[in-house]
Scaffold this motif. Sequence first.
Motif, PDB file in Angstrom:
ATOM      1  N   GLU A  24       0.815  -1.216   0.000  1.00 24.35           N
ATOM      2  CA  GLU A  24       0.000   0.000   0.000  1.00 24.35           C
ATOM      3  C   GLU A  24       0.847   1.264   0.000  1.00 24.35           C
ATOM      4  N   VAL A  25       1.942   1.214  -0.749  1.00 28.17           N
ATOM      5  CA  VAL A  25       2.786   2.386  -0.976  1.00 28.17           C
ATOM      6  C   VAL A  25       2.502   2.870  -2.403  1.00 28.17           C
ATOM      7  N   ILE A  26       2.260   4.164  -2.535  1.00 30.14           N
ATOM      8  CA  ILE A  26       1.933   4.749  -3.834  1.00 30.14           C
ATOM      9  C   ILE A  26       3.175   4.744  -4.718  1.00 30.14           C
ATOM     10  N   GLN A  27       3.036   4.166  -5.913  1.00 27.71           N
ATOM     11  CA  GLN A  27       4.145   4.069  -6.856  1.00 27.71           C
ATOM     12  C   GLN A  27       4.092   5.149  -7.926  1.00 27.71           C
ATOM     13  N   GLN A  28       2.891   5.513  -8.370  1.00 25.38           N
ATOM     14  CA  GLN A  28       2.765   6.590  -9.348  1.00 25.38           C
ATOM     15  C   GLN A  28       1.373   7.189  -9.307  1.00 25.38           C
ATOM     16  N   VAL A  29       1.315   8.474  -9.650  1.00 23.38           N
ATOM     17  CA  VAL A  29       0.044   9.207  -9.716  1.00 23.38           C
ATOM     18  C   VAL A  29       0.120  10.148 -10.911  1.00 23.38           C
ATOM     19  N   PHE A  30      -0.905  10.105 -11.756  1.00 24.05           N
ATOM     20  CA  PHE A  30      -1.023  11.032 -12.882  1.00 24.05           C
ATOM     21  C   PHE A  30      -2.418  11.646 -12.846  1.00 24.05           C
ATOM     22  N   PHE A  31      -2.473  12.964 -12.970  1.00 17.92           N
ATOM     23  CA  PHE A  31      -3.742  13.669 -13.089  1.00 17.92           C
ATOM     24  C   PHE A  31      -3.932  14.061 -14.547  1.00 17.92           C
ATOM     25  N   VAL A  32      -5.156  13.966 -15.042  1.00 16.44           N
ATOM     26  CA  VAL A  32      -5.499  14.426 -16.383  1.00 16.44           C
ATOM     27  C   VAL A  32      -6.361  15.668 -16.214  1.00 16.44           C
ATOM     28  N   GLY A  33      -5.890  16.777 -16.762  1.00 13.99           N
ATOM     29  CA  GLY A  33      -6.598  18.046 -16.619  1.00 13.99           C
ATOM     30  C   GLY A  33      -6.209  18.715 -15.307  1.00 13.99           C
ATOM     31  N   GLY A  34      -6.807  19.835 -15.038  1.00 14.82           N
ATOM     32  CA  GLY A  34      -6.543  20.550 -13.797  1.00 14.82           C
ATOM     33  C   GLY A  34      -5.326  21.455 -13.885  1.00 14.82           C
ATOM     34  N   CYS A  35      -4.856  21.919 -12.745  1.00 15.41           N
ATOM     35  CA  CYS A  35      -3.715  22.835 -12.644  1.00 15.41           C
ATOM     36  C   CYS A  35      -2.422  22.031 -12.730  1.00 15.41           C
ATOM     37  N   ASN A  36      -1.846  21.979 -13.906  1.00 15.18           N
ATOM     38  CA  ASN A  36      -0.741  21.074 -14.202  1.00 15.18           C
ATOM     39  C   ASN A  36       0.402  21.148 -13.187  1.00 15.18           C
ATOM     40  N   GLY A  37       0.899  22.329 -12.895  1.00 15.89           N
ATOM     41  CA  GLY A  37       2.033  22.453 -11.974  1.00 15.89           C
ATOM     42  C   GLY A  37       1.709  21.967 -10.576  1.00 15.89           C
ATOM     43  N   ASN A  38       0.568  22.398 -10.058  1.00 16.44           N
ATOM     44  CA  ASN A  38       0.160  21.973  -8.712  1.00 16.44           C
ATOM     45  C   ASN A  38      -0.026  20.462  -8.638  1.00 16.44           C
ATOM     46  N   LEU A  39      -0.645  19.891  -9.653  1.00 21.14           N
ATOM     47  CA  LEU A  39      -0.932  18.463  -9.619  1.00 21.14           C
ATOM     48  C   LEU A  39       0.326  17.628  -9.822  1.00 21.14           C
ATOM     49  N   GLN A  40       1.294  18.127 -10.578  1.00 17.73           N
ATOM     50  CA  GLN A  40       2.582  17.438 -10.674  1.00 17.73           C
ATOM     51  C   GLN A  40       3.273  17.450  -9.317  1.00 17.73           C
ATOM     52  N   GLY A  41       3.176  18.574  -8.618  1.00 16.98           N
ATOM     53  CA  GLY A  41       3.776  18.681  -7.287  1.00 16.98           C
ATOM     54  C   GLY A  41       3.134  17.720  -6.306  1.00 16.98           C
ATOM     55  N   ILE A  42       1.806  17.671  -6.293  1.00 13.12           N
ATOM     56  CA  ILE A  42       1.101  16.741  -5.413  1.00 13.12           C
ATOM     57  C   ILE A  42       1.502  15.307  -5.729  1.00 13.12           C
ATOM     58  N   SER A  43       1.571  14.984  -7.020  1.00 11.40           N
ATOM     59  CA  SER A  43       1.942  13.627  -7.435  1.00 11.40           C
ATOM     60  C   SER A  43       3.318  13.257  -6.898  1.00 11.40           C
ATOM     61  N   LYS A  44       4.290  14.141  -7.041  1.00  9.99           N
ATOM     62  CA  LYS A  44       5.654  13.858  -6.567  1.00  9.99           C
ATOM     63  C   LYS A  44       5.706  13.736  -5.048  1.00  9.99           C
ATOM     64  N   LEU A  45       4.905  14.520  -4.352  1.00  6.78           N
ATOM     65  CA  LEU A  45       4.913  14.466  -2.888  1.00  6.78           C
ATOM     66  C   LEU A  45       4.317  13.170  -2.339  1.00  6.78           C
ATOM     67  N   VAL A  46       3.333  12.609  -3.024  1.00  8.31           N
ATOM     68  CA  VAL A  46       2.669  11.418  -2.478  1.00  8.31           C
ATOM     69  C   VAL A  46       3.325  10.112  -2.915  1.00  8.31           C
ATOM     70  N   VAL A  47       4.099  10.110  -4.005  1.00  6.18           N
ATOM     71  CA  VAL A  47       4.775   8.881  -4.431  1.00  6.18           C
ATOM     72  C   VAL A  47       5.758   8.470  -3.336  1.00  6.18           C
ATOM     73  N   GLY A  48       5.705   7.186  -2.975  1.00  5.44           N
ATOM     74  CA  GLY A  48       6.546   6.659  -1.904  1.00  5.44           C
ATOM     75  C   GLY A  48       5.887   6.698  -0.541  1.00  5.44           C
ATOM     76  N   GLN A  49       4.710   7.316  -0.468  1.00  6.92           N
ATOM     77  CA  GLN A  49       3.975   7.422   0.797  1.00  6.92           C
ATOM     78  C   GLN A  49       2.963   6.289   0.927  1.00  6.92           C
ATOM     79  N   LYS A  50       2.632   5.940   2.155  1.00  6.69           N
ATOM     80  CA  LYS A  50       1.592   4.945   2.419  1.00  6.69           C
ATOM     81  C   LYS A  50       0.224   5.549   2.112  1.00  6.69           C
ATOM     82  N   VAL A  51      -0.654   4.739   1.555  1.00  9.84           N
ATOM     83  CA  VAL A  51      -2.002   5.169   1.188  1.00  9.84           C
ATOM     84  C   VAL A  51      -2.713   5.808   2.375  1.00  9.84           C
ATOM     85  N   ASP A  52      -2.698   5.141   3.529  1.00  7.82           N
ATOM     86  CA  ASP A  52      -3.417   5.660   4.702  1.00  7.82           C
ATOM     87  C   ASP A  52      -2.859   6.999   5.170  1.00  7.82           C
TER      88      ASP A  52
END
Length: 85
Positions: A24-52
């Motif tokens: 239950e460790v996040i390996q990758q996250v991709f958002f389609v649409g939305g605020c590209n820079g912010n969502l890339q940042g969120i994606s990088k911050l959560v990769v490697g983190q536990k889901v809970d």
Amino acid sequence: MKHIQYQTQGTCSQLIDVTVDENEVIQQVFFVGGCNGNLQGISKLVVGQKVDDVIQRLNGIRCGVKSTFCPDQLCRALEQIKQQN
């Protein structure tokens, strides 16, 4: 590995693509649409983190007067992925 393509609701992004490993460790996250820079940042911050941990930190965050926000929608996707066998 678990994978989901979550159709968002109430946000500028339309879809969140998430992959989680067997621990239950996040390996990758991709958002389609939305605020590209912010969502890339969120994606990088959560990769490697536990889901809970991510759900605990980001669940319920709103965007102005909207009842949800992309990080909140990510939590909903993660809750669904946890239910997969």
